[in-house]
Design a protein around this motif. Structure first.
Motif, short mmCIF file in Angstrom:
data_model
loop_
_atom_site.label_atom_id
_atom_site.label_comp_id
_atom_site.label_asym_id
_atom_site.label_seq_id
_atom_site.Cartn_x
_atom_site.Cartn_y
_atom_site.Cartn_z
N MET A 1 -6.12 1.40 2.69
CA MET A 1 -7.25 1.37 3.38
C MET A 1 -7.35 1.81 4.53
SD MET A 1 -9.24 0.30 0.61
CE MET A 1 -10.67 0.34 1.62
N GLN B 1 0.95 -0.99 0.09
CA GLN B 1 -0.05 0.04 0.09
C GLN B 1 0.99 1.34 0.07
OE1 GLN B 1 -3.17 -0.39 2.92
NE2 GLN B 1 -3.14 -2.57 2.86
N GLY C 1 -12.76 -0.28 6.71
CA GLY C 1 -13.59 -1.30 5.76
C GLY C 1 -14.77 -1.80 6.75
N PHE D 1 -9.75 6.34 0.50
CA PHE D 1 -8.73 5.25 0.39
C PHE D 1 -7.80 5.94 -0.48
CE2 PHE D 1 -11.52 4.58 -3.36
CZ PHE D 1 -10.76 4.23 -4.27
N LEU E 1 -15.52 -5.44 -3.84
CA LEU E 1 -15.16 -4.17 -3.95
C LEU E 1 -15.83 -3.54 -5.50
CD1 LEU E 1 -11.30 -4.05 -2.86
CD2 LEU E 1 -13.29 -3.42 -1.37
N VAL F 1 -16.33 -0.13 -0.74
CA VAL F 1 -16.59 -1.40 -0.25
C VAL F 1 -18.03 -1.59 -0.30
CG1 VAL F 1 -16.19 -2.75 2.01
CG2 VAL F 1 -14.55 -1.27 1.18
N GLU G 1 -7.68 -6.21 4.27
CA GLU G 1 -7.78 -5.00 4.37
C GLU G 1 -9.19 -4.25 4.43
OE1 GLU G 1 -5.08 -3.09 4.79
OE2 GLU G 1 -3.93 -5.04 4.85
N THR G 2 -10.11 -5.16 4.00
CA THR G 2 -11.49 -4.53 3.79
C THR G 2 -12.58 -5.39 4.79
OG1 THR G 2 -11.93 -5.90 1.81
CG2 THR G 2 -11.29 -3.48 1.78
#
Length: 676
Positions: free
Chosen positions: A452, A84, A455, A278, A391, A370, A239-240
């Motif tokens: 992110m 990221q 989430g 994000f 997503l 999301v 991450e989500t």
């Protein structure tokens, strides 16, 4: 048993190598045909997500001698600090000064220092440590190898891998197996990281081979264990919150409704479409001579959004050095807007992560990234055969375009959406850094995955004081003085009294009964102390709010009103085990940003050291549960009564160098004002 093939499709969208997009429209769901697994893999702990929380889970599991399977959608470990691109450690001064962190996080910091000969090779000013994302992955790989050797565990690492399906027992309480898809480019195809995430994410979740990917279908299964407790544990460190959506356990997304627990909420109703923004990060290098700068074909669409935001930040050198990740030569000391930094010199590399820049901040049901549970149902993504990551691909694509456009604005733009004309100056002696050997490790130059901030967040099991499900709320951590006139006028009288009672400690009963006026009640000056704390964290409540209108880059668009009200300083806080245990499924644990926090609390529970601490807790809890043949929920189901096995778990965490409380934590010590 029942097979839960969860979630089906999202809009297919592709970006060509020069970021010109082609939207492929279709009707109905895309359900991919299941394939017989090519390989079965046995684990004691299956960790989904190779970010800092996932790595920390694996690290502790390996040190405990466990067989750990670790999957990650990209080919890099580290999440925030690698794939990221946000390789600037977010830390608070007091905690950093005391070096009061989990043992693995301390080891990470030490290895960064050994790698470069200093902790801050970027000479950035936002942090005490800014470094190259590609090096973070290498460091973490070696840390896991060393933990594997030291603890005599076994690591099975699966990069470029996504979870596609879960097989859940008939009673719905145990995940019996998980189906995953691992992808690699076939012979003659472009290498990994040639294409942006929006170009490949839907392909990654399909069983079929394609021109870009050859797929290997994996089935993860538990190793045998003694007793009737679960034989393995699945940890959602994604991450989500992918697995909590796939498993369909209760969760929240976006804004929580205003209440005495979340008094700074910006709406009277829950809003799942307004989580934090994000960011696709990228690297840029200072050059001695001006460089040719090519305007992206979509630049004019995004240009109305970009800004330095505040007059005190309206300085290119300040923004460049803010998250500078490489600086072989130290420049001249300078100062702007009260910030001291060394000027950039040719060869310096900066990573960009800017609110009114490469942050992409959708906030409506038309463009949120999301998907909510309702959207997953509405698009067919909760039907058998089709989990595609949950997503919106189109929003990923636009986030990528927005980031590329922001680079062009930084070096060649002359507008500023918040400060007006005459502020932004061109700085063309810079270049966009891309390539497989670049800091981001991609041909296109953007981070492999967006950073992110928020989430899906689980709703824990009903607990004493929280019959609707355990959650860590705003008032559990915020330093805010709720005597402010806003709260007196906005909150109904009964809600305001409840708020003041909740913050008044021993006087709570008198405040509720009316014996003490809410305005005269004492206020504790510390965070909530949780008897089941298994980790720690400390950071400000930091907001990057969604935008009001769709699309986010629309001219004149504004942030959602009231969203920044909850922002501000926080006390050092704890990670309650109840926030890591979802409802319904007994062998699923949650780490990272998907633990049970509110929207406002999540704005602090998202940074690097917290993620590591939550992961260390998840790995330790899973190993402890296997060893003692007990499910994690059984460690907390009798609270507030004494839980002997919970106390044993906490002693183990502390013995292993994973703090569960800050120094001098006590219900009798209510003054934490010195923690900054």
């Amino acid at each position: 048993m029942k097979l839960r093939h969860k979630l089906a499709y999202s809009l297919a969208s592709l970006i060509s190598l020069n970021f010109i997009s082609t939207l492929v429209a279709f009707n109905g769901a895309i359900a991919t045909v299941p394939r017989t697994p090519d390989k079965s893999v046995n684990c004691e702990i299956l960790v989904v997500g190779g970010g800092l929380s996932g790595v920390a889970t694996a690290y502790e599991g390996l040190l405990a001698g466990r067989t750990v399977c670790l999957t990650e959608i990209t080919d890099w470990l580290g999440g925030q600090i690698s794939a990221q691109g946000t390789s600037a450690l977010d830390e608070r001064p007091t905690q950093r000064a005391l070096k009061f962190y989990s043992r693995g996080y301390l080891e990470l910091r030490n290895r960064i220092k050994r790698k470069y000969g200093e902790l801050n090779p970027g000479d950035c000013w936002v942090s005490d440590s800014c470094f190259l994302p590609r090096d973070a992955h290498t460091i973490l790989v070696q840390m896991l190898k060393d933990a594997e050797k030291q603890g005599k565990g076994k690591l099975q690492w699966f990069p470029n891998t996504v979870i596609k399906d879960l097989e859940v027992a008939a009673d719905g309480k145990i995940i019996n197996s998980a189906i995953a898809i691992q992808h690699q480019p076939p012979k003659g195809a472009p290498p990994l990281n040639t294409f942006t995430l929006s170009q490949v994410i839907e392909d990654a979740y399909r069983y079929e081979n394609s021109s870009r990917f050859t797929k290997t279908i994996l089935r993860f299964l538990p190793k045998e264990a003694k007793g009737n407790a679960p034989k393995w544990y699945v940890v959602d460190a994604s991450e989500t919150g992918e697995i909590i959506a796939l498993a369909d356990v209760p969760y929240r997304l976006g804004i929580d409704a205003i209440s005495y627990l979340e008094p700074s909420a910006s709406t009277a109703n829950n809003d799942p479409y307004c989580p934090q923004g994000f960011t696709y990060t990228f690297a840029m290098e200072a050059t001695k001579e001006p460089q040719p700068q090519t305007m992206p074909p979509f630049y004019l669409q995004y240009a109305p959004y970009f800004s330095y935001e505040l007059a005190r930040l309206a300085n290119f050198d300040l923004v460049f050095t803010y998250r500078r990740i490489w600086s072989p030569k130290k420049g001249t000391p300078t100062k702007f807007g009260g910030v001291s930094f060394t000027a950039a010199t040719p060869g310096d590399i900066s990573m960009q992560n800017w609110t009114w820049g490469n942050d992409y901040r959708p906030g409506t049901a038309k463009d949120n990234l999301v998907y909510s549970r309702q959207q997953l149902q509405g698009t067919g993504q909760l039907q058998p055969g089709g989990w595609m990551g949950g997503l919106r691909t189109e929003t990923l694509r636009k986030g990528e375009e927005n980031a590329i456009s922001f680079y062009y604005w930084l070096v060649a733009g002359t507008t500023d959406s918040q400060l007006g004309e005459g502020v932004k100056q061109q700085r063309t002696n810079n270049r966009f850094v891309s390539g497989l050997n670049s800091p981001m490790g991609t041909v296109h130059g953007l981070s492999k995955y967006p950073y992110m901030r928020e989430g899906r967040r689980i709703i824990g099991r009903p607990s004493w004081g929280q019959p609707g499900g355990f959650t860590i709320w705003e008032i559990d951590i915020s330093r805010r003085n709720y005597n402010d006139e806003y709260y007196r006028k906005t909150l109904p009288a009964d809600m305001y009294r409840q708020l003041k009672a909740a913050l008044s400690g021993l006087e709570a009963t008198s405040v509720i009964s009316g014996g003490i006026s809410p305005d005269k009640a004492m206020r504790r000056s510390r965070s909530t102390i949780f008897p089941d704390s298994v980790g720690i964290g400390h950071y400000a409540i930091d907001f990057h709010p969604c935008m009001v209108n769709s699309p986010p880059e629309a001219p004149g668009n504004t942030e959602r009103p009231g969203e920044r009200r909850g922002a501000g300083q926080a006390y050092p806080f704890q990670i309650a085990l109840r926030a890591m245990i979802p409802q319904k499924i007994d062998n699923l644990l949650v780490g990272g940003k998907s633990i049970g926090t509110s929207h406002i609390a999540a704005a602090a529970y998202r940074v690097h050291s917290f993620e590591w601490s939550a992961g260390a807790a998840a790995g330790t809890v899973a190993s402890f549960a296997i060893k003692n043949a007990i499910a994690p929920y059984q460690l907390v189901d009798d609270l507030p009564k004494q839980e002997p096995q919970l106390e044993a778990l906490k002693r183990l965490l502390q013995k292993n160098g994973n703090p569960t409380a800050f120094p001098d934590t006590s219900i009798f010590n209510e003054n934490w004002d010195n923690w900054r």
